[in-house]
Design an enzyme around this catalytic site. Structure first.
Site, PDB file in Angstrom:
ATOM      1  N   CYS A   3      -1.787  22.967  21.670  1.00  0.00           N
ATOM      2  CA  CYS A   3      -1.993  23.112  20.026  1.00  0.00           C
ATOM      3  C   CYS A   3      -2.537  21.737  19.498  1.00  0.00           C
ATOM      4  O   CYS A   3      -2.935  21.811  18.351  1.00  0.00           O
ATOM      5  CB  CYS A   3      -0.121  23.062  19.736  1.00  0.00           C
ATOM      6  SG  CYS A   3       0.683  22.047  19.945  1.00  0.00           S
ATOM      7  N   GLU A  63       6.579  35.400  28.013  1.00  0.00           N
ATOM      8  CA  GLU A  63       6.821  36.092  28.887  1.00  0.00           C
ATOM      9  C   GLU A  63       5.746  35.774  30.239  1.00  0.00           C
ATOM     10  O   GLU A  63       5.664  36.325  31.080  1.00  0.00           O
ATOM     11  CB  GLU A  63       6.759  37.778  28.321  1.00  0.00           C
ATOM     12  CG  GLU A  63       5.520  37.933  27.727  1.00  0.00           C
ATOM     13  CD  GLU A  63       5.920  37.714  26.005  1.00  0.00           C
ATOM     14  OE1 GLU A  63       6.160  36.483  25.909  1.00  0.00           O
ATOM     15  OE2 GLU A  63       5.216  38.316  25.339  1.00  0.00           O
TER      16      GLU A  63
HETATM   17  P1  NAD Z   1       2.566  33.716  20.517  1.00  0.00           P
HETATM   18  O1  NAD Z   1       2.796  33.576  19.135  1.00  0.00           O
HETATM   19  O2  NAD Z   1       1.797  34.879  21.212  1.00  0.00           O
HETATM   20  O3  NAD Z   1       3.933  33.800  21.400  1.00  0.00           O
HETATM   21  C1  NAD Z   1       4.877  32.876  21.054  1.00  0.00           C
HETATM   22  C2  NAD Z   1       6.349  33.334  21.462  1.00  0.00           C
HETATM   23  O4  NAD Z   1       6.651  34.177  20.544  1.00  0.00           O
HETATM   24  C3  NAD Z   1       6.585  33.869  22.810  1.00  0.00           C
HETATM   25  O5  NAD Z   1       7.556  33.680  23.300  1.00  0.00           O
HETATM   26  C4  NAD Z   1       6.368  35.594  22.435  1.00  0.00           C
HETATM   27  O6  NAD Z   1       7.157  36.476  23.331  1.00  0.00           O
HETATM   28  C5  NAD Z   1       6.840  35.602  20.957  1.00  0.00           C
HETATM   29  N1  NAD Z   1       6.204  36.755  20.214  1.00  0.00           N
HETATM   30  C6  NAD Z   1       5.193  37.123  20.386  1.00  0.00           C
HETATM   31  N2  NAD Z   1       4.822  38.139  19.438  1.00  0.00           N
HETATM   32  C7  NAD Z   1       5.832  38.330  18.668  1.00  0.00           C
HETATM   33  C8  NAD Z   1       6.426  38.824  17.563  1.00  0.00           C
HETATM   34  N3  NAD Z   1       5.431  39.780  16.959  1.00  0.00           N
HETATM   35  N4  NAD Z   1       7.491  38.674  16.990  1.00  0.00           N
HETATM   36  C9  NAD Z   1       8.441  38.019  17.472  1.00  0.00           C
HETATM   37  N5  NAD Z   1       8.068  37.048  18.768  1.00  0.00           N
HETATM   38  C10 NAD Z   1       6.816  37.121  19.143  1.00  0.00           C
HETATM   39  O7  NAD Z   1       1.780  32.497  21.223  1.00  0.00           O
HETATM   40  P2  NAD Z   1       1.326  31.807  22.484  1.00  0.00           P
HETATM   41  O8  NAD Z   1      -0.055  32.601  22.969  1.00  0.00           O
HETATM   42  O9  NAD Z   1       2.471  32.046  23.705  1.00  0.00           O
HETATM   43  O10 NAD Z   1       0.982  30.525  22.374  1.00  0.00           O
HETATM   44  C11 NAD Z   1      -0.069  29.843  22.027  1.00  0.00           C
HETATM   45  C12 NAD Z   1      -0.177  29.485  20.523  1.00  0.00           C
HETATM   46  O11 NAD Z   1       1.040  28.784  20.145  1.00  0.00           O
HETATM   47  C13 NAD Z   1      -1.221  28.950  19.987  1.00  0.00           C
HETATM   48  O12 NAD Z   1      -1.630  29.539  18.754  1.00  0.00           O
HETATM   49  C14 NAD Z   1      -0.839  27.578  19.858  1.00  0.00           C
HETATM   50  O13 NAD Z   1      -1.641  26.706  18.802  1.00  0.00           O
HETATM   51  C15 NAD Z   1       0.443  27.701  19.551  1.00  0.00           C
HETATM   52  N6  NAD Z   1       1.214  26.438  19.641  1.00  0.00           N
HETATM   53  C16 NAD Z   1       1.858  25.466  18.657  1.00  0.00           C
HETATM   54  C17 NAD Z   1       2.450  24.287  19.011  1.00  0.00           C
HETATM   55  C18 NAD Z   1       2.750  23.670  17.787  1.00  0.00           C
HETATM   56  O14 NAD Z   1       3.663  22.819  17.785  1.00  0.00           O
HETATM   57  N7  NAD Z   1       2.291  23.887  16.477  1.00  0.00           N
HETATM   58  C19 NAD Z   1       2.616  24.111  20.194  1.00  0.00           C
HETATM   59  C20 NAD Z   1       2.200  25.043  21.287  1.00  0.00           C
HETATM   60  C21 NAD Z   1       1.712  26.082  20.871  1.00  0.00           C
END
Ligand code: NAD
Length: 492
Positions: free
Chosen positions: A279, A174
């Site tokens: 990440c 979002e």
């Molecule tokens: P986030 O977990 O806050 O959100 C990711 C997605 O999940 C978003 O679309 C969000 O709307 C949704 N979401 C958030 N809370 C949720 C819940 N309680 N239940 C279900 N869905 C929910 O992550 P972010 O801040 O957008 O991204 C950064 C994180 O992603 C970092 O921890 C990073 O390391 C990780 N990341 C990992 C990789 C990988 O390949 N391992 C790649 C990119 C980012």
């Protein structure tokens, strides 16, 4: 004020202005995205299922043609897409184009679908009996993506999922959702039938509804570890196939024989690129033996030369963080570090501006397990240096860390690098390569708290995840074969 629409059945679908989207370079609200209601989710899942019945029967050559055309459109629109990414995410335009290029690789890989989905055939496994295998699409795939790669991560998922005959419902972050709608439009322009790729905006509540929905067959998630763990548990409990990639704490181990200038360059590039919001960013430099003082000095000198600024300013090396809350959280790791005996070699707070979420490069020394900067994923421009005495201590440090996404070792000793790569409990390893994101012909995935579920994403494991196997055993009996035999079928 811009209203960001959903993308449903090949068209923009307006919703209520509910989720503010900010430009991190200024902090101002530039758009609003809607939250998909339960009613809309039910409708879109039903439409997606309907579309799947036709798409799953589309020929491989047709799918390939569409993916080729999509690839071309991504190339032609890269300036426009990069500008959208930079406006909502904050990363530099050059970095946004880098993200596009890495996403594009996955589309190119998916163009080889006729090779990737080739089955096996065994002739005459028993008298007159042949066996062959095929892989069929799983159905409706929900893709939930993080803010930090608003194009690349969706392409990690949808390229292979669509190529293998699935339909995709993307729920983008979002925080920077606009570009996903453009992806939908470009897929449509490439010839993808309506309903095969849908975009629904929303927050945690929308994801929760999708995870429990009986019309959803598989879930690809990338995001933070607590959410990844929860998504994996919920989707599994609902009987779905799920892969959930989580956060990271990537170490860069520098052995005493390494070229310290090369290692310092790598720490800077991988630590501060994209403001550390990758990440696969390096967040811990492990200085082995006597080199620590010299290495820290070299990293600090280079950090001093970095310029933080708006992503659309070509002079900026990296842009702002994603939000005011995230900036405050990252700052806190630095300001409280001295309380834990950590040396703040460089505090990037001086890069703050009146507006926007800027933080310059921060460098912490004498960080240890058990201190906050080591124990948490910071996800910002903060490099922590941990000093260890020898190779074994470095290896144990990495292996004891609860994350296992990426790791790098810098050395001139081939055998040390080989032993490290064999013993380390991490999914992706770089030898003198600081951000070892695999090319698309290999799959991407971490170990431990960086991945829940067994399947890595994209590449061969991506195709495996988005398909299920069928094995067909065939016999064409002749009249002379007629017999009654109640025994269990045997091959001999
Ligand atoms: P986030 O977990 O806050 O959100 C990711 C997605 O999940 C978003 O679309 C969000 O709307 C949704 N979401 C958030 N809370 C949720 C819940 N309680 N239940 C279900 N869905 C929910 O992550 P972010 O801040 O957008 O991204 C950064 C994180 O992603 C970092 O921890 C990073 O390391 C990780 N990341 C990992 C990789 C990988 O390949 N391992 C790649 C990119 C980012």
């Amino acid at each position: 004020m811009q209203s960001i629409p959903h993308f449903v059945d090949g068209a923009r679908l307006e919703g209520a202005d509910e989720l503010p989207v900010r430009n991190p370079a200024t902090g101002e609200i530039i758009a609003y995205a809607p939250i998909a209601t339960d009613e809309l989710i039910n409708d879109v899942v039903a439409r997606a299922r309907e579309a799947w019945h036709t798409w799953r029967d589309s020929s491989l050559s047709r799918r390939t043609q569409i993916l080729f055309a999509f690839r071309q459109l991504l190339v032609e629109h890269d300036d426009e897409l990069a500008a959208i990414i930079t406006r909502e995410h904050g990363k530099t335009l050059a970095d946004a184009k880098g993200e596009l290029a890495r996403g594009l690789e996955n589309v190119e890989y998916a163009c080889g679908v006729s090779e990737h989905l080739k089955g096996d055939f065994s002739d005459q496994v028993a008298d007159g009996v042949d066996v062959h295998s095929v892989r069929e699409p799983v159905g409706v795939v929900v893709a939930v993506t993080p803010f930090n790669f608003p194009v690349m991560v969706p392409l990690w998922m949808c390229a292979n999922a669509l190529a293998s005959g699935n339909v995709v419902i993307l729920k983008p972050s979002e925080k920077d959702p606009s570009v996903s709608v453009r992806l939908g439009e470009l897929l449509r322009a490439a010839g993808l039938p309506d309903g095969v790729f849908q975009v629904l905006h929303g927050d945690a509540s929308s994801v929760t509804t999708l995870l429990a929905h009986p019309g959803v067959d598989a879930v690809s998630f990338v995001g933070s570890t607590p959410v990844a763990r929860q998504v994996h548990e919920r989707a599994s409990a609902a009987g779905k196939r799920v892969q959930a990639l989580g956060g990271a704490k990537n170490h860069l181990v520098v052995l005493p024989d390494a070229d310290l200038d090369v290692a310092a360059d790598a720490a800077i590039n991988a630590g501060f690129g994209s403001a550390g919001e990758r990440c696969m960013a390096v967040s811990v430099v492990v200085a082995v033996g006597e080199i620590a003082d010299e290495l820290v000095a070299k990293i600090a000198q280079r950090a001093d030369r970095l310029r933080v600024g708006p992503g659309d300013d070509p002079a900026s090396d990296f842009g702002p963080l994603i939000s005011a809350e995230h900036l405050a959280r990252v700052r806190d790791f630095v300001t409280r570090a001295p309380d834990e005996g950590i040396t703040v070699v460089r505090d990037g707070a001086t890069a703050a501006r009146d507006e926007g979420y800027y933080l310059g490069p921060c460098l912490l020394d004498h960080v240890r397990p058990g201190t906050r900067p080591y124990d948490h994923e910071i996800f910002g421009p903060v490099l922590s240096v941990v000093r260890v005495a020898n190779f074994d201590e470095a290896l144990a440090l990495v292996n004891d860390n609860p994350y296992g996404n990426g790791v790098a070792i810098f050395t001139r000793d081939g055998n040390a690098a080989r032993v490290f790569a064999r013993r380390v409990h991490v999914g992706m390893i770089g030898v003198n390569v600081p951000i070892p994101v695999p090319v698309s012909a290999y799959s991407f995935g971490g170990w431990k708290n960086s991945l829940f579920g067994h399947a890595h994403i994209y590449g061969p494991e991506g195709f495996a995840f988005y398909t299920r196997a069928k094995v067909i055993t065939t016999r064409w009996p002749q009249p002379s074969d007629s017999q009654i035999d109640l025994g269990f079928p045997r091959t001999r």
